[in-house]
Scaffold this motif. Structure first.
Motif, mmCIF file in Angstrom:
data_model
loop_
_atom_site.group_PDB
_atom_site.id
_atom_site.type_symbol
_atom_site.label_atom_id
_atom_site.label_comp_id
_atom_site.label_asym_id
_atom_site.label_seq_id
_atom_site.Cartn_x
_atom_site.Cartn_y
_atom_site.Cartn_z
ATOM 1 N N GLY A 64 7.539 1.554 1.723
ATOM 2 C CA GLY A 64 6.928 2.541 1.016
ATOM 3 C C GLY A 64 5.793 3.290 1.741
ATOM 4 O O GLY A 64 5.007 2.914 2.398
ATOM 5 N N LEU A 65 6.073 4.666 1.460
ATOM 6 C CA LEU A 65 4.948 5.550 2.048
ATOM 7 C C LEU A 65 4.685 6.804 0.983
ATOM 8 O O LEU A 65 5.697 7.206 0.295
ATOM 9 C CB LEU A 65 5.138 6.019 3.281
ATOM 10 N N SER A 66 3.221 7.228 0.777
ATOM 11 C CA SER A 66 3.098 8.330 -0.007
ATOM 12 C C SER A 66 3.562 8.257 -1.471
ATOM 13 O O SER A 66 4.215 9.255 -1.798
ATOM 14 C CB SER A 66 3.635 9.530 0.786
ATOM 15 N N GLY A 67 3.650 7.227 -2.007
ATOM 16 C CA GLY A 67 4.114 6.982 -3.335
ATOM 17 C C GLY A 67 5.435 6.835 -3.443
ATOM 18 O O GLY A 67 6.013 6.796 -4.602
ATOM 19 N N THR A 68 6.602 6.761 -2.290
ATOM 20 C CA THR A 68 7.960 6.609 -2.567
ATOM 21 C C THR A 68 8.595 5.661 -1.790
ATOM 22 O O THR A 68 8.009 5.190 -0.579
ATOM 23 C CB THR A 68 8.602 8.041 -2.440
ATOM 24 N N CYS A 118 0.816 -1.184 0.113
ATOM 25 C CA CYS A 118 -0.030 -0.088 -0.015
ATOM 26 C C CYS A 118 0.793 1.229 0.138
ATOM 27 O O CYS A 118 0.580 2.254 0.830
ATOM 28 C CB CYS A 118 -0.916 0.021 1.163
ATOM 29 N N SER A 119 1.746 1.473 -1.022
ATOM 30 C CA SER A 119 2.863 2.318 -0.771
ATOM 31 C C SER A 119 2.585 3.565 -1.014
ATOM 32 O O SER A 119 3.181 4.644 -1.041
ATOM 33 C CB SER A 119 4.168 2.121 -1.708
ATOM 34 N N ASP A 120 1.031 3.811 -1.845
ATOM 35 C CA ASP A 120 0.592 5.113 -2.016
ATOM 36 C C ASP A 120 0.032 5.810 -0.617
ATOM 37 O O ASP A 120 -0.386 6.772 -0.687
ATOM 38 C CB ASP A 120 -0.426 4.963 -3.086
ATOM 39 N N LEU A 121 -0.131 5.125 0.188
ATOM 40 C CA LEU A 121 -0.718 5.576 1.424
ATOM 41 C C LEU A 121 0.292 6.255 2.190
ATOM 42 O O LEU A 121 1.424 5.942 2.388
ATOM 43 C CB LEU A 121 -1.532 4.415 2.131
ATOM 44 N N ASN A 122 -0.102 7.099 3.275
ATOM 45 C CA ASN A 122 0.610 7.589 4.066
ATOM 46 C C ASN A 122 0.651 7.163 5.492
ATOM 47 O O ASN A 122 -0.107 6.404 5.642
ATOM 48 C CB ASN A 122 0.530 9.283 4.325
ATOM 49 N N LEU A 123 1.378 7.428 6.555
ATOM 50 C CA LEU A 123 1.323 6.502 7.943
ATOM 51 C C LEU A 123 -0.093 6.682 8.365
ATOM 52 O O LEU A 123 -0.352 5.651 9.194
ATOM 53 C CB LEU A 123 2.520 6.892 8.484
ATOM 54 N N HIS A 124 -0.637 7.806 8.388
ATOM 55 C CA HIS A 124 -1.862 8.052 9.063
ATOM 56 C C HIS A 124 -2.829 6.946 8.151
ATOM 57 O O HIS A 124 -3.675 6.236 9.136
ATOM 58 C CB HIS A 124 -2.314 9.344 9.042
ATOM 59 N N ALA A 182 9.288 12.747 6.526
ATOM 60 C CA ALA A 182 9.666 14.040 6.844
ATOM 61 C C ALA A 182 8.538 15.110 6.208
ATOM 62 O O ALA A 182 8.150 16.112 6.786
ATOM 63 C CB ALA A 182 11.095 14.614 6.030
ATOM 64 N N ALA A 183 7.973 14.658 5.005
ATOM 65 C CA ALA A 183 6.887 15.244 4.372
ATOM 66 C C ALA A 183 5.670 15.494 5.206
ATOM 67 O O ALA A 183 4.978 16.323 5.191
ATOM 68 C CB ALA A 183 6.746 14.995 2.960
#
Length: 265
Positions: free
Chosen positions: A37-41, A13-19, A49-50
């Protein structure tokens, strides 16, 4: 099952952020997550950091969560580089998240004794730095390349007994290593496991399938693990980041949780 902590990798689910990852875990009754992976990267330090600004922001978020971060997964390869310096950007984030481990790959193909000695020296240098800085996070080495081979993995843990191993059970199985024989030789070194399922297609090639729909011998693996008293993370590595044709991770977790409730996964 006693002694296991059910987990999943964010490779699925690398498109998702940690929340969003934390929400997904809670919806599915999962206790821990493994960050790849998080937020697409796959650049975890940049993604964190983002989202949180500084490690202190992540620590504050974690203090409000009941989802444990089991590990942060780097792309560093132990046997392919002269040092472990590329892991440095991950350390502060791992400490803030309360993660137990940073994952490094093994790398390599055929290992020489000199290569094993060099790897052992790098791990010794890591431990010295870790102790000098008072770090809680440690390194674990995934059985992905050279260490997916039974003989090389056994030789490595015998030569470097302090090494912590992330046992990717599917990789070693497809290379012909029986789980029972391998577990008997590496159990003391294993701190984390990856699991996934696959099936042969008409051309004799393996492709990933939902948990329980393939022929990975999960029942036998779980039988081996049932007597281990440690709380080992057993992590579903659903490789949708690399194979976008796969169903969503939530479908895989539903299938996996069915196995867990039946005491098979």
């Amino acid at each position: 099952m006693r002694g296991l902590e059910y987990c999943f990798s964010t490779l699925g689910c690398s498109d998702l952020n940690l929340h969003q990852v934390a929400d997904l875990a809670k919806r599915n009754g999962i206790e821990a997550v493994e960050l790849r992976g998080l937020s697409g990267t796959l650049d975890l330090p940049a993604a964190l950091a983002a989202e949180f600004g500084k490690p202190s922001g992540l620590a504050a978020f974690q203090s409000r969560q009941k989802i444990r971060v089991a590990a942060l997964n780097t792309s560093v390869r132990l046997f392919d580089g002269p040092d472990l310096s590329p892991i440095k950007p991950f350390i502060a984030w791992a400490e803030a998240a309360g993660a137990g481990y940073l994952r490094v790959f093994d790398g390599g193909s055929r290992l020489s004794k000199a290569g094993m000695v060099q790897a052992g020296d790098m791990l010794d240098a890591w431990q010295a730095m870790r102790q000098s800085r008072g770090l809680k996070v440690d390194l674990m080495i995934e059985t992905h390349d050279a260490l997916a081979d039974f003989e090389q993995l056994v030789a490595f843990v015998e030569q470097v007994p302090a090494a912590r191993i992330l046992w990717d059970t599917h990789h070693t199985w497809t290379k012909g290593a029986g789980a029972e024989a391998l577990w008997g030789r590496i159990a003391a070194s294993v701190v984390h496991l990856h699991v996934k399922d696959s099936a042969l297609d008409g051309d004799g090639r393996r492709h990933y399938v939902l948990p329980g729909q393939g022929d990975f011998p999960m029942a036998g693996l779980m039988s081996l693990l049932s007597s281990d008293e440690r709380r080992l993370p057993i992590s579903l590595e659903w490789e949708r980041h690399w194979h976008p044709e796969l169903p969503p991770l939530e479908d895989a977790l539903t299938a996996a949780c069915g196995w867990w409730r039946q005491g098979v996964f």
